[in-house]
Design an enzyme around this catalytic site. Structure first.
Site, PDB file in Angstrom:
ATOM      1  N   THR A   1       0.873  -1.434   0.105  1.00  0.00           N
ATOM      2  CA  THR A   1       0.074  -0.024   0.084  1.00  0.00           C
ATOM      3  C   THR A   1       0.869   1.213   0.188  1.00  0.00           C
ATOM      4  OG1 THR A   1      -0.096   0.144   2.378  1.00  0.00           O
ATOM      5  CG2 THR A   1      -1.830  -1.148   1.543  1.00  0.00           C
TER       6      THR A   1
ATOM      7  N   ASP B   1      18.535   0.349   4.441  1.00  0.00           N
ATOM      8  CA  ASP B   1      19.213  -0.868   4.020  1.00  0.00           C
ATOM      9  C   ASP B   1      20.587  -0.368   3.849  1.00  0.00           C
ATOM     10  OD1 ASP B   1      17.492  -2.715   4.021  1.00  0.00           O
ATOM     11  OD2 ASP B   1      16.944  -2.340   1.822  1.00  0.00           O
TER      12      ASP B   1
HETATM   13  C1  PRP Z   1      11.647   4.758   4.899  1.00  0.00           C
HETATM   14  C2  PRP Z   1      12.358   5.992   5.308  1.00  0.00           C
HETATM   15  C3  PRP Z   1      11.042   6.847   5.695  1.00  0.00           C
HETATM   16  C4  PRP Z   1       9.880   6.376   4.556  1.00  0.00           C
HETATM   17  C5  PRP Z   1       9.591   7.400   3.831  1.00  0.00           C
HETATM   18  O1  PRP Z   1      11.635   3.934   5.764  1.00  0.00           O
HETATM   19  O2  PRP Z   1      13.281   6.041   6.286  1.00  0.00           O
HETATM   20  O3  PRP Z   1      10.647   6.446   7.266  1.00  0.00           O
HETATM   21  O4  PRP Z   1      10.307   4.983   4.214  1.00  0.00           O
HETATM   22  O5  PRP Z   1       8.583   7.157   2.944  1.00  0.00           O
HETATM   23  P1  PRP Z   1       7.258   7.866   3.026  1.00  0.00           P
HETATM   24  O6  PRP Z   1       7.575   9.280   3.112  1.00  0.00           O
HETATM   25  O7  PRP Z   1       6.691   7.489   1.760  1.00  0.00           O
HETATM   26  O8  PRP Z   1       6.419   7.373   4.190  1.00  0.00           O
HETATM   27  P2  PRP Z   1      10.949   2.500   5.555  1.00  0.00           P
HETATM   28  O9  PRP Z   1       9.437   2.074   5.730  1.00  0.00           O
HETATM   29  O10 PRP Z   1      11.766   1.825   4.413  1.00  0.00           O
HETATM   30  O11 PRP Z   1      11.653   1.583   6.838  1.00  0.00           O
HETATM   31  P3  PRP Z   1      12.976   1.477   7.645  1.00  0.00           P
HETATM   32  O12 PRP Z   1      13.543   2.830   7.937  1.00  0.00           O
HETATM   33  O13 PRP Z   1      12.811   0.546   8.354  1.00  0.00           O
HETATM   34  O14 PRP Z   1      13.959   1.099   6.267  1.00  0.00           O
END
Ligand code: PRP
Ligand code: URA
Length: 207
Positions: free
Chosen positions: A105, A200
Protein backbone atom coordinates in the site's frame (compact mmCIF):
# COMPACT_ATOMS: atom_id res chain seq x y z
CA UNK A 1 7.46 24.89 3.97
CA UNK A 2 10.80 23.32 3.19
CA UNK A 3 14.19 24.93 3.78
CA UNK A 4 17.00 23.67 1.54
CA UNK A 5 20.46 23.57 3.12
CA UNK A 6 22.48 24.45 0.06
CA UNK A 7 25.89 24.91 1.72
CA UNK A 8 28.79 23.49 -0.36
CA UNK A 9 30.02 21.40 2.62
CA UNK A 10 26.60 19.71 2.82
CA UNK A 11 26.24 19.33 -0.94
CA UNK A 12 29.71 17.75 -1.19
CA UNK A 13 28.79 15.12 1.40
CA UNK A 14 25.42 14.60 -0.29
CA UNK A 15 27.19 13.79 -3.58
CA UNK A 16 29.11 11.01 -1.81
CA UNK A 17 26.21 9.60 0.18
CA UNK A 18 24.08 9.36 -3.00
CA UNK A 19 26.80 7.38 -4.81
CA UNK A 20 25.78 3.73 -5.26
CA UNK A 21 29.44 2.78 -4.64
CA UNK A 22 29.40 4.25 -1.11
CA UNK A 23 29.31 1.37 1.39
CA UNK A 24 27.39 1.24 4.66
CA UNK A 25 30.29 2.36 6.90
CA UNK A 26 30.85 5.58 4.92
CA UNK A 27 27.09 6.00 4.41
CA UNK A 28 26.60 6.00 8.20
CA UNK A 29 29.40 8.51 8.75
CA UNK A 30 28.00 10.83 6.10
CA UNK A 31 24.42 10.58 7.42
CA UNK A 32 25.75 11.72 10.79
CA UNK A 33 27.85 14.55 9.35
CA UNK A 34 25.08 15.86 7.08
CA UNK A 35 22.56 15.71 9.93
CA UNK A 36 24.80 17.80 12.14
CA UNK A 37 25.03 20.54 9.50
CA UNK A 38 21.28 20.55 8.76
CA UNK A 39 20.36 20.62 12.45
CA UNK A 40 22.81 23.48 13.04
CA UNK A 41 20.63 25.52 10.63
CA UNK A 42 17.31 24.13 11.86
CA UNK A 43 18.09 25.14 15.44
CA UNK A 44 18.99 28.70 14.51
CA UNK A 45 15.70 30.10 15.77
CA UNK A 46 15.17 28.08 18.97
CA UNK A 47 14.38 29.92 22.19
CA UNK A 48 17.35 31.35 24.09
CA UNK A 49 17.69 33.28 27.32
CA UNK A 50 20.10 36.09 28.20
CA UNK A 51 22.60 35.09 30.89
CA UNK A 52 25.55 36.82 32.49
CA UNK A 53 28.75 34.78 32.74
CA UNK A 54 31.79 35.72 34.79
CA UNK A 55 34.91 35.19 32.66
CA UNK A 56 38.36 35.36 34.29
CA UNK A 57 38.40 39.00 33.10
CA UNK A 58 34.89 40.47 33.38
CA UNK A 59 31.17 39.76 33.09
CA UNK A 60 29.99 38.69 29.62
CA UNK A 61 26.44 38.96 28.30
CA UNK A 62 25.71 35.52 26.82
CA UNK A 63 22.80 33.43 25.56
CA UNK A 64 21.85 29.88 26.45
CA UNK A 65 19.29 27.53 24.93
CA UNK A 66 16.01 27.92 26.83
CA UNK A 67 13.87 25.05 25.60
CA UNK A 68 13.85 21.28 26.04
CA UNK A 69 14.95 19.68 22.81
CA UNK A 70 13.46 16.28 22.04
CA UNK A 71 14.77 14.38 19.02
CA UNK A 72 12.45 11.79 17.53
CA UNK A 73 14.07 9.38 15.08
CA UNK A 74 11.59 7.50 12.91
CA UNK A 75 12.68 3.86 13.16
CA UNK A 76 14.59 2.51 11.73
CA UNK A 77 16.48 4.80 9.31
CA UNK A 78 16.10 7.84 11.60
CA UNK A 79 18.55 6.16 14.00
CA UNK A 80 21.26 6.87 11.44
CA UNK A 81 20.82 10.60 12.05
CA UNK A 82 20.65 10.50 15.85
CA UNK A 83 24.36 10.72 16.66
CA UNK A 84 24.74 13.79 14.44
CA UNK A 85 22.17 15.85 16.29
CA UNK A 86 23.29 14.58 19.71
CA UNK A 87 26.81 15.83 18.98
CA UNK A 88 25.28 19.25 18.44
CA UNK A 89 22.89 19.15 21.41
CA UNK A 90 24.23 16.55 23.86
CA UNK A 91 21.49 17.32 26.40
CA UNK A 92 18.66 16.59 23.97
CA UNK A 93 16.14 13.97 25.03
CA UNK A 94 15.14 11.20 22.64
CA UNK A 95 11.74 9.76 21.79
CA UNK A 96 10.98 7.09 19.21
CA UNK A 97 8.33 6.39 16.59
CA UNK A 98 8.45 2.98 14.95
CA UNK A 99 6.98 3.07 11.44
CA UNK A 100 7.46 1.16 8.27
CA UNK A 101 5.99 1.62 4.84
CA UNK A 102 3.78 -1.28 3.85
CA UNK A 103 5.36 -2.59 0.64
CA UNK A 104 1.99 -3.04 -1.08
CA UNK A 105 0.00 0.00 0.00
CA UNK A 106 3.05 2.27 0.59
CA UNK A 107 1.19 3.54 3.65
CA UNK A 108 2.90 3.87 7.03
CA UNK A 109 2.24 1.30 9.74
CA UNK A 110 3.04 2.38 13.32
CA UNK A 111 4.49 -0.36 15.54
CA UNK A 112 6.11 1.58 18.39
CA UNK A 113 6.01 4.94 20.14
CA UNK A 114 7.75 6.20 23.27
CA UNK A 115 8.22 9.87 24.17
CA UNK A 116 9.66 11.81 27.10
CA UNK A 117 7.10 14.15 28.75
CA UNK A 118 9.14 17.17 27.55
CA UNK A 119 7.55 16.87 24.10
CA UNK A 120 4.85 19.07 25.72
CA UNK A 121 6.29 22.59 25.71
CA UNK A 122 9.66 21.54 24.27
CA UNK A 123 10.99 21.65 20.71
CA UNK A 124 10.52 18.34 18.89
CA UNK A 125 12.82 17.47 16.00
CA UNK A 126 11.64 14.55 13.89
CA UNK A 127 14.53 12.93 12.00
CA UNK A 128 14.30 10.56 9.05
CA UNK A 129 16.69 10.56 6.08
CA UNK A 130 13.92 10.15 3.49
CA UNK A 131 10.70 12.15 3.24
CA UNK A 132 9.20 10.48 0.16
CA UNK A 133 5.38 10.38 -0.04
CA UNK A 134 5.42 12.11 3.35
CA UNK A 135 3.11 9.48 4.83
CA UNK A 136 5.58 8.36 7.52
CA UNK A 137 6.43 11.91 8.56
CA UNK A 138 2.76 12.94 8.72
CA UNK A 139 1.97 9.88 10.86
CA UNK A 140 4.88 10.67 13.21
CA UNK A 141 3.77 14.31 13.56
CA UNK A 142 0.19 13.21 14.27
CA UNK A 143 1.36 10.81 16.99
CA UNK A 144 3.46 13.56 18.54
CA UNK A 145 0.60 16.07 18.47
CA UNK A 146 -1.77 13.48 19.96
CA UNK A 147 0.71 13.20 22.83
CA UNK A 148 0.78 16.96 23.40
CA UNK A 149 3.66 18.25 21.23
CA UNK A 150 3.10 21.60 19.59
CA UNK A 151 6.53 22.78 18.39
CA UNK A 152 7.72 20.35 15.74
CA UNK A 153 10.32 20.58 12.99
CA UNK A 154 11.36 17.87 10.56
CA UNK A 155 14.94 17.23 9.46
CA UNK A 156 15.56 14.90 6.53
CA UNK A 157 18.40 14.39 4.11
CA UNK A 158 16.43 14.02 0.86
CA UNK A 159 12.84 14.93 0.07
CA UNK A 160 10.72 15.70 -3.00
CA UNK A 161 7.77 17.96 -3.91
CA UNK A 162 5.08 15.29 -3.25
CA UNK A 163 6.27 14.70 0.31
CA UNK A 164 6.64 18.37 1.11
CA UNK A 165 3.11 19.03 -0.18
CA UNK A 166 1.57 16.27 1.95
CA UNK A 167 3.27 17.52 5.13
CA UNK A 168 2.39 21.15 4.32
CA UNK A 169 -1.28 20.30 3.78
CA UNK A 170 -1.62 18.22 6.94
CA UNK A 171 0.65 20.29 9.20
CA UNK A 172 1.27 23.82 7.86
CA UNK A 173 2.90 24.73 11.20
CA UNK A 174 5.77 22.27 10.67
CA UNK A 175 8.95 23.35 8.88
CA UNK A 176 11.00 20.80 6.93
CA UNK A 177 14.79 21.11 6.61
CA UNK A 178 16.52 19.07 3.90
CA UNK A 179 19.84 18.82 2.07
CA UNK A 180 18.05 18.02 -1.20
CA UNK A 181 14.63 18.48 -2.78
CA UNK A 182 14.71 15.94 -5.59
CA UNK A 183 12.62 15.69 -8.75
CA UNK A 184 9.91 13.15 -8.07
CA UNK A 185 8.86 9.70 -6.84
CA UNK A 186 9.07 6.62 -9.04
CA UNK A 187 6.37 3.91 -9.34
CA UNK A 188 7.76 2.23 -6.19
CA UNK A 189 7.44 5.57 -4.33
CA UNK A 190 11.21 5.92 -4.12
CA UNK A 191 12.73 9.36 -4.47
CA UNK A 192 14.39 10.01 -7.85
CA UNK A 193 17.35 10.35 -7.97
CA UNK A 194 17.35 10.00 -4.16
CA UNK A 195 19.84 7.66 -2.56
CA UNK A 196 17.97 4.37 -2.58
CA UNK A 197 16.73 2.59 0.52
CA UNK A 198 18.24 4.62 3.35
CA UNK A 199 17.62 1.98 6.04
CA UNK A 200 19.27 -0.76 3.99
CA UNK A 201 22.24 1.43 3.07
CA UNK A 202 22.74 2.56 6.67
CA UNK A 203 22.54 -0.86 8.22
CA UNK A 204 24.03 -2.93 5.41
CA UNK A 205 20.87 -4.96 4.91
CA UNK A 206 20.61 -4.68 1.11
CA UNK A 207 21.14 -7.74 -1.02
C1 PRP B 1 11.69 4.75 4.79
C2 PRP B 1 12.22 6.07 5.31
C3 PRP B 1 10.99 6.76 5.80
C4 PRP B 1 9.94 6.29 4.82
C5 PRP B 1 9.71 7.38 3.82
O1 PRP B 1 11.53 3.86 5.83
O2 PRP B 1 13.23 5.94 6.28
O3 PRP B 1 10.64 6.41 7.14
O4 PRP B 1 10.46 5.13 4.18
O5 PRP B 1 8.67 7.08 3.03
P1 PRP B 1 7.30 7.91 2.99
O6 PRP B 1 7.67 9.37 3.07
O7 PRP B 1 6.73 7.52 1.66
O8 PRP B 1 6.44 7.47 4.11
P2 PRP B 1 11.05 2.35 5.59
O9 PRP B 1 9.57 2.28 5.63
O10 PRP B 1 11.72 1.84 4.37
O11 PRP B 1 11.56 1.63 6.88
P3 PRP B 1 13.03 1.46 7.50
O12 PRP B 1 13.40 2.79 8.11
O13 PRP B 1 12.84 0.41 8.50
O14 PRP B 1 13.98 1.08 6.40
N1 URA C 1 12.40 5.15 1.64
C1 URA C 1 13.71 5.14 1.29
O1 URA C 1 14.55 4.61 2.04
N2 URA C 1 14.06 5.69 0.12
C2 URA C 1 13.18 6.28 -0.69
O2 URA C 1 13.57 6.80 -1.75
C3 URA C 1 11.81 6.29 -0.31
C4 URA C 1 11.46 5.72 0.86
Amino acid sequence: MAVLIDHPCVQHKLAIIRDVETGHKRFRELAKEITKFICYEALKTIKVKEVTVQTPVAEAACRKIDTDIVVIPILRAGIGMLEGILELVPTARVGFVGLYRDEETKLPVTYYERFPPQIKGGTCIVIDPMLATGGSTVAAIETLKDNGADKIVVVCIVTCPEGIELVEKAHPDVLIYAAAIDDRLNEKKYIVPGLGDAGDRLFGTSH
